[in-house]
Design an enzyme around this catalytic site. Structure first.
Site, PDB file in Angstrom:
ATOM      1  N   ASP A  32       0.822  -1.358   0.040  1.00  0.00           N
ATOM      2  CA  ASP A  32       0.078  -0.121   0.191  1.00  0.00           C
ATOM      3  C   ASP A  32       0.990   1.134  -0.118  1.00  0.00           C
ATOM      4  O   ASP A  32       1.922   1.165   0.648  1.00  0.00           O
ATOM      5  CB  ASP A  32      -0.972   0.004   1.131  1.00  0.00           C
ATOM      6  CG  ASP A  32      -1.948   0.964   1.117  1.00  0.00           C
ATOM      7  OD1 ASP A  32      -3.219   0.432   0.894  1.00  0.00           O
ATOM      8  OD2 ASP A  32      -1.859   1.978   1.342  1.00  0.00           O
ATOM      9  N   ILE A  33       0.279   2.279  -0.803  1.00  0.00           N
ATOM     10  CA  ILE A  33       1.318   3.289  -0.792  1.00  0.00           C
ATOM     11  C   ILE A  33       1.126   4.275   0.169  1.00  0.00           C
ATOM     12  O   ILE A  33       2.203   5.009   0.574  1.00  0.00           O
ATOM     13  CB  ILE A  33       0.642   4.298  -2.169  1.00  0.00           C
ATOM     14  CG1 ILE A  33       1.989   5.098  -2.596  1.00  0.00           C
ATOM     15  CG2 ILE A  33      -0.438   5.035  -1.688  1.00  0.00           C
ATOM     16  CD1 ILE A  33       1.586   5.856  -3.921  1.00  0.00           C
ATOM     17  N   ASN A  89     -12.834  -3.381   2.486  1.00  0.00           N
ATOM     18  CA  ASN A  89     -13.690  -2.486   2.247  1.00  0.00           C
ATOM     19  C   ASN A  89     -14.664  -2.578   1.002  1.00  0.00           C
ATOM     20  O   ASN A  89     -14.328  -2.592  -0.089  1.00  0.00           O
ATOM     21  CB  ASN A  89     -13.077  -1.084   2.195  1.00  0.00           C
ATOM     22  CG  ASN A  89     -12.293  -0.744   3.730  1.00  0.00           C
ATOM     23  OD1 ASN A  89     -12.712  -1.291   4.858  1.00  0.00           O
ATOM     24  ND2 ASN A  89     -11.216  -0.142   3.465  1.00  0.00           N
ATOM     25  N   GLY A  95     -15.583   3.326   3.580  1.00  0.00           N
ATOM     26  CA  GLY A  95     -14.244   3.678   3.374  1.00  0.00           C
ATOM     27  C   GLY A  95     -13.311   3.113   1.972  1.00  0.00           C
ATOM     28  O   GLY A  95     -12.382   3.407   1.746  1.00  0.00           O
ATOM     29  N   GLN A  96     -14.272   2.488   1.074  1.00  0.00           N
ATOM     30  CA  GLN A  96     -13.632   1.959  -0.228  1.00  0.00           C
ATOM     31  C   GLN A  96     -13.545   3.142  -1.006  1.00  0.00           C
ATOM     32  O   GLN A  96     -14.352   3.954  -1.331  1.00  0.00           O
ATOM     33  CB  GLN A  96     -14.506   0.949  -0.998  1.00  0.00           C
ATOM     34  CG  GLN A  96     -13.564   0.254  -2.144  1.00  0.00           C
ATOM     35  CD  GLN A  96     -14.580  -0.911  -2.597  1.00  0.00           C
ATOM     36  OE1 GLN A  96     -15.842  -0.971  -2.128  1.00  0.00           O
ATOM     37  NE2 GLN A  96     -13.899  -1.440  -3.870  1.00  0.00           N
ATOM     38  N   HIS A 102      -9.858  -5.483  -3.551  1.00  0.00           N
ATOM     39  CA  HIS A 102      -8.652  -5.877  -2.814  1.00  0.00           C
ATOM     40  C   HIS A 102      -8.931  -6.248  -1.559  1.00  0.00           C
ATOM     41  O   HIS A 102      -9.657  -5.627  -0.676  1.00  0.00           O
ATOM     42  CB  HIS A 102      -7.856  -4.494  -3.112  1.00  0.00           C
ATOM     43  CG  HIS A 102      -8.613  -3.199  -2.581  1.00  0.00           C
ATOM     44  ND1 HIS A 102      -9.575  -2.554  -3.352  1.00  0.00           N
ATOM     45  CD2 HIS A 102      -8.419  -2.684  -1.313  1.00  0.00           C
ATOM     46  CE1 HIS A 102      -9.779  -1.501  -2.600  1.00  0.00           C
ATOM     47  NE2 HIS A 102      -9.172  -1.563  -1.283  1.00  0.00           N
ATOM     48  N   HIS A 104      -6.918  -5.589   2.035  1.00  0.00           N
ATOM     49  CA  HIS A 104      -5.951  -5.239   2.721  1.00  0.00           C
ATOM     50  C   HIS A 104      -5.045  -6.402   3.691  1.00  0.00           C
ATOM     51  O   HIS A 104      -6.277  -6.915   4.620  1.00  0.00           O
ATOM     52  CB  HIS A 104      -6.327  -4.082   3.751  1.00  0.00           C
ATOM     53  CG  HIS A 104      -6.859  -2.890   3.034  1.00  0.00           C
ATOM     54  ND1 HIS A 104      -5.958  -1.881   2.757  1.00  0.00           N
ATOM     55  CD2 HIS A 104      -8.090  -2.520   2.395  1.00  0.00           C
ATOM     56  CE1 HIS A 104      -6.809  -0.908   2.231  1.00  0.00           C
ATOM     57  NE2 HIS A 104      -7.940  -1.419   2.002  1.00  0.00           N
TER      58      HIS A 104
HETATM   59  P1  5GP Z   1      -9.754   1.329  -0.034  1.00  0.00           P
HETATM   60  O1  5GP Z   1      -9.797   2.519   0.892  1.00  0.00           O
HETATM   61  O2  5GP Z   1     -10.395   1.378  -1.486  1.00  0.00           O
HETATM   62  O3  5GP Z   1     -10.121   0.024   0.895  1.00  0.00           O
HETATM   63  O4  5GP Z   1      -8.178   0.810  -0.051  1.00  0.00           O
HETATM   64  C1  5GP Z   1      -7.360   1.720  -1.143  1.00  0.00           C
HETATM   65  C2  5GP Z   1      -6.180   1.769  -0.670  1.00  0.00           C
HETATM   66  O5  5GP Z   1      -5.232   2.081  -1.872  1.00  0.00           O
HETATM   67  C3  5GP Z   1      -5.649   2.804   0.152  1.00  0.00           C
HETATM   68  O6  5GP Z   1      -5.135   1.932   1.385  1.00  0.00           O
HETATM   69  C4  5GP Z   1      -4.512   3.637  -0.455  1.00  0.00           C
HETATM   70  O7  5GP Z   1      -3.397   3.970   0.356  1.00  0.00           O
HETATM   71  C5  5GP Z   1      -4.149   2.538  -1.503  1.00  0.00           C
HETATM   72  N1  5GP Z   1      -3.723   3.213  -2.969  1.00  0.00           N
HETATM   73  C6  5GP Z   1      -4.075   4.294  -3.441  1.00  0.00           C
HETATM   74  N2  5GP Z   1      -3.563   4.637  -4.624  1.00  0.00           N
HETATM   75  C7  5GP Z   1      -2.343   4.075  -4.480  1.00  0.00           C
HETATM   76  C8  5GP Z   1      -1.272   3.711  -5.490  1.00  0.00           C
HETATM   77  O8  5GP Z   1      -1.343   4.264  -6.510  1.00  0.00           O
HETATM   78  N3  5GP Z   1      -0.512   2.718  -5.325  1.00  0.00           N
HETATM   79  C9  5GP Z   1      -0.626   1.889  -4.187  1.00  0.00           C
HETATM   80  N4  5GP Z   1       0.192   1.009  -4.165  1.00  0.00           N
HETATM   81  N5  5GP Z   1      -1.527   1.816  -3.140  1.00  0.00           N
HETATM   82  C10 5GP Z   1      -2.568   2.827  -3.426  1.00  0.00           C
END
Ligand code: 5GP
Ligand code: ZN
Length: 117
Positions: A32-33, A89, A95-96, A102, A104
């Site tokens: 994760d970034i 999520n 929070g998605q 994906h 986590h």
């Molecule tokens: P969500 O909030 O949809 O469950 O998770 C999305 C995740 O993607 C977040 O934890 C966010 O930090 C990660 N993320 C967003 N943009 C990027 C990216 O460009 N590269 C990577 N490796 N992770 C990302």
């Protein structure tokens, strides 16, 4: 959203760089970034599904392959003994933010005692 607009499809295509930690024919795992724990890896199906519920209905075997990659990543990160948390999520209200399914994989820190604890 079209696949061409999808951030994680673009990572699968190699158009956006990511730190890949595991890959199978149909799944990809990368860091994760913005990590929320010492280990924070995202595991995705390479094929586009908006969320885990859509994935499970659309390709049950692929949903299983994502979970198998989750287990492999956890072991490779040394978390299989200490424990880890897996979060999908599902929906903007929880929070998605990226609408490509994906998992986590979070570990390396004490996470006892929140919503599901
Ligand atoms: P969500 O909030 O949809 O469950 O998770 C999305 C995740 O993607 C977040 O934890 C966010 O930090 C990660 N993320 C967003 N943009 C990027 C990216 O460009 N590269 C990577 N490796 N992770 C990302
Ligand atoms: Zn996608």
């Amino acid at each position: 959203m079209t696949v061409a607009d999808c951030l994680f499809c673009r990572i699968v295509a190699g158009e956006i760089p990511a730190t890949v930690v595991a890959e199978t024919e149909r799944t990809l795992a990368f860091r994760d970034i913005a990590p929320k724990a010492p280990t924070h890896v995202l595991v995705i199906p390479k094929e586009h599904y908006a969320d885990v519920a859509t994935l499970a209905v659309g390709d049950f075997a692929l949903a299983g392959e994502v979970l198998a990659t989750v287990a492999d990543v956890a072991a490779a990160e040394g978390l299989d003994g200490t424990g880890f948390r897996v979060i999908f999520n599902t929906g903007a209200s929880v929070g998605q933010t990226v609408f490509h399914a994906h998992a986590h994989v979070l570990g390396g820190v004490d996470m006892d005692g929140d919503l599901t604890g």
